[in-house]
Scaffold this motif. Structure first.
Motif, mmCIF file in Angstrom:
data_model
loop_
_atom_site.group_PDB
_atom_site.id
_atom_site.type_symbol
_atom_site.label_atom_id
_atom_site.label_comp_id
_atom_site.label_asym_id
_atom_site.label_seq_id
_atom_site.Cartn_x
_atom_site.Cartn_y
_atom_site.Cartn_z
ATOM 1 N N VAL A 31 0.845 -1.194 0.000
ATOM 2 C CA VAL A 31 0.000 0.000 0.000
ATOM 3 C C VAL A 31 0.882 1.246 0.000
ATOM 4 C CG1 VAL A 31 -1.605 1.357 1.395
ATOM 5 C CG2 VAL A 31 -1.971 -1.100 1.110
ATOM 6 N N GLN A 32 0.528 2.197 -0.859
ATOM 7 C CA GLN A 32 1.316 3.422 -0.994
ATOM 8 C C GLN A 32 0.629 4.554 -0.228
ATOM 9 O OE1 GLN A 32 1.365 3.836 -5.245
ATOM 10 N NE2 GLN A 32 2.465 1.919 -5.553
ATOM 11 N N MET A 33 1.306 5.093 0.785
ATOM 12 C CA MET A 33 0.750 6.153 1.621
ATOM 13 C C MET A 33 1.412 7.483 1.277
ATOM 14 S SD MET A 33 -1.339 4.450 3.730
ATOM 15 C CE MET A 33 -1.615 5.533 5.135
ATOM 16 N N CYS A 34 0.613 8.553 1.252
ATOM 17 C CA CYS A 34 1.172 9.885 1.052
ATOM 18 C C CYS A 34 0.245 10.921 1.672
ATOM 19 C CB CYS A 34 1.413 10.182 -0.428
ATOM 20 S SG CYS A 34 -0.091 10.343 -1.408
ATOM 21 N N GLU A 35 0.717 12.163 1.741
ATOM 22 C CA GLU A 35 -0.064 13.275 2.267
ATOM 23 C C GLU A 35 0.018 14.435 1.288
ATOM 24 O OE1 GLU A 35 1.774 14.196 5.965
ATOM 25 O OE2 GLU A 35 1.093 12.357 6.969
ATOM 26 N N GLY A 36 -0.943 15.361 1.378
ATOM 27 C CA GLY A 36 -0.910 16.515 0.494
ATOM 28 C C GLY A 36 -1.958 17.530 0.894
ATOM 29 N N THR A 37 -2.157 18.530 0.055
ATOM 30 C CA THR A 37 -3.188 19.543 0.294
ATOM 31 C C THR A 37 -3.989 19.748 -0.982
ATOM 32 O OG1 THR A 37 -1.691 21.364 -0.287
ATOM 33 C CG2 THR A 37 -1.842 20.750 2.040
ATOM 34 N N VAL A 38 -5.213 20.201 -0.806
ATOM 35 C CA VAL A 38 -6.087 20.505 -1.931
ATOM 36 C C VAL A 38 -6.747 21.856 -1.661
ATOM 37 C CG1 VAL A 38 -8.007 19.199 -0.888
ATOM 38 C CG2 VAL A 38 -8.017 19.666 -3.353
ATOM 39 N N SER A 39 -6.821 22.694 -2.671
ATOM 40 C CA SER A 39 -7.385 24.036 -2.517
ATOM 41 C C SER A 39 -8.867 24.035 -2.858
ATOM 42 C CB SER A 39 -6.649 25.028 -3.424
ATOM 43 O OG SER A 39 -5.303 25.163 -3.015
ATOM 44 N N VAL A 40 -9.627 24.752 -2.043
ATOM 45 C CA VAL A 40 -11.066 24.919 -2.250
ATOM 46 C C VAL A 40 -11.375 26.410 -2.161
ATOM 47 C CG1 VAL A 40 -13.368 24.355 -1.382
ATOM 48 C CG2 VAL A 40 -11.555 22.639 -1.285
ATOM 49 N N ASP A 41 -11.885 26.986 -3.226
ATOM 50 C CA ASP A 41 -12.087 28.440 -3.307
ATOM 51 C C ASP A 41 -12.890 28.997 -2.144
ATOM 52 O OD1 ASP A 41 -10.677 28.395 -5.645
ATOM 53 O OD2 ASP A 41 -12.430 28.528 -6.958
ATOM 54 N N ILE A 42 -13.925 28.275 -1.723
ATOM 55 C CA ILE A 42 -14.840 28.820 -0.721
ATOM 56 C C ILE A 42 -14.319 28.655 0.702
ATOM 57 C CG2 ILE A 42 -16.904 28.630 -2.142
ATOM 58 C CD1 ILE A 42 -17.585 26.041 -0.817
ATOM 59 N N CYS A 43 -13.082 28.161 0.869
ATOM 60 C CA CYS A 43 -12.484 28.032 2.206
ATOM 61 C C CYS A 43 -11.375 29.043 2.434
ATOM 62 C CB CYS A 43 -11.943 26.614 2.401
ATOM 63 S SG CYS A 43 -13.243 25.398 2.621
ATOM 64 N N GLY A 44 -11.349 30.107 1.654
ATOM 65 C CA GLY A 44 -10.305 31.103 1.823
ATOM 66 C C GLY A 44 -9.004 30.649 1.193
ATOM 67 N N SER A 45 -7.897 31.229 1.645
ATOM 68 C CA SER A 45 -6.608 30.966 1.010
ATOM 69 C C SER A 45 -5.897 29.735 1.560
ATOM 70 C CB SER A 45 -5.693 32.184 1.174
ATOM 71 O OG SER A 45 -5.510 32.482 2.554
ATOM 72 N N SER A 46 -6.362 29.189 2.686
ATOM 73 C CA SER A 46 -5.687 28.042 3.293
ATOM 74 C C SER A 46 -6.161 26.739 2.659
ATOM 75 C CB SER A 46 -5.956 27.998 4.800
ATOM 76 O OG SER A 46 -5.428 29.141 5.436
ATOM 77 N N PRO A 47 -5.240 25.931 2.144
ATOM 78 C CA PRO A 47 -5.632 24.653 1.545
ATOM 79 C C PRO A 47 -6.039 23.642 2.612
ATOM 80 C CG PRO A 47 -3.255 24.835 1.581
ATOM 81 C CD PRO A 47 -3.789 26.159 2.072
ATOM 82 N N LEU A 48 -6.694 22.590 2.194
ATOM 83 C CA LEU A 48 -7.119 21.526 3.091
ATOM 84 C C LEU A 48 -6.131 20.369 3.023
ATOM 85 C CD1 LEU A 48 -10.911 21.488 2.173
ATOM 86 C CD2 LEU A 48 -9.861 22.563 4.170
ATOM 87 N N PHE A 49 -5.854 19.796 4.179
ATOM 88 C CA PHE A 49 -4.915 18.673 4.269
ATOM 89 C C PHE A 49 -5.643 17.365 4.007
ATOM 90 C CE2 PHE A 49 -3.050 15.266 6.829
ATOM 91 C CZ PHE A 49 -1.713 15.291 6.416
#
Length: 212
Positions: free
Chosen positions: A4-22
């Motif tokens: 199993v390949q595990m990783c982490e990252g962020t995704v941007s959502v316009d309606i959540c301001g400038s901070s991306p979601l983890f």
């Protein structure tokens, strides 16, 4: 499960301001059958699905497991929530998340608090939901029975039989969904997946196998 390949990252959502979601991801070595988006309750974060073994279990079974930290929680604490707690958020929120993560038609696992996000997504962007697995989510009473009945998405309603308040309320409302099955986890409470991970994993894997 070592492949199993595990990783982490962020995704941007316009309606959540400038901070991306983890988010966290567990993927099988071969092309995934489906993407499964794991949301969380108010006392938890994406880490919960690592601790329960759910992400690894899904990936080992051939699914791409994605666990999101919702706005204000976990490593998404700085992200602005698009709605007050316990009020339905715009369905556009999860649509943008899934678009950013390139999930395609997605299976949404939605316990407790996350109902404020998953239910509007299910009802407003039905074509983007492959299947729905609600676990005593909040906000089910915010939508009329007629709106639920119009949804044909395969649904697995899961709750613990010791969750005599929210579990039973959500069952009553979500039973209006036209294509649903119910799993009642014996001896389990509101966070039933914590009380009995083995039954939880068996139930969701059996359900997912009916989709492919």
């Amino acid at each position: 499960m070592s492949s199993v390949q595990m990783c982490e990252g962020t995704v941007s959502v316009d309606i959540c301001g400038s901070s991306p979601l983890f988010y966290r991801q567990a993927a099988p070595p071969e092309p995934a059958k489906l993407s499964v988006l794991l949301l969380h309750g108010i006392r938890f974060s994406s880490q919960n699905w690592v601790d329960t073994g759910t992400m690894e279990t899904l990936a080992a079974a051939g699914y791409r497991a994605l666990a999101l930290d919702l706005p204000g929680f976990g490593q998404s604490k700085c992200a602005q929530a698009p709605a007050p707690v316990a009020e339905p958020a715009p369905g556009e929120f999860l649509r943008q998340v899934c678009e950013g993560l390139k999930t395609g038609p997605v299976v949404v696992v939605s316990p407790s608090l996350s109902g404020m996000y998953s239910l509007p997504f299910l009802l407003q962007h039905t074509e983007q939901v492959k299947a729905y697995i609600p676990v005593a989510p909040i906000c089910t009473e915010k939508f009329p029975a007629e709106q639920y009945r119009a949804v044909k998405v395969p649904t697995l309603i899961v709750y613990g039989d010791q969750d005599t308040q929210l579990g039973e309320v959500t069952l009553r409302n979500l039973s209006n969904l036209s294509n649903h099955k119910v799993v009642v986890m014996k001896g389990a409470g509101h966070a039933c997946y914590l009380d009995d991970p083995d039954t939880w994993h068996k139930s969701i894997l059996e359900f997912l196998q009916t989709l492919t």
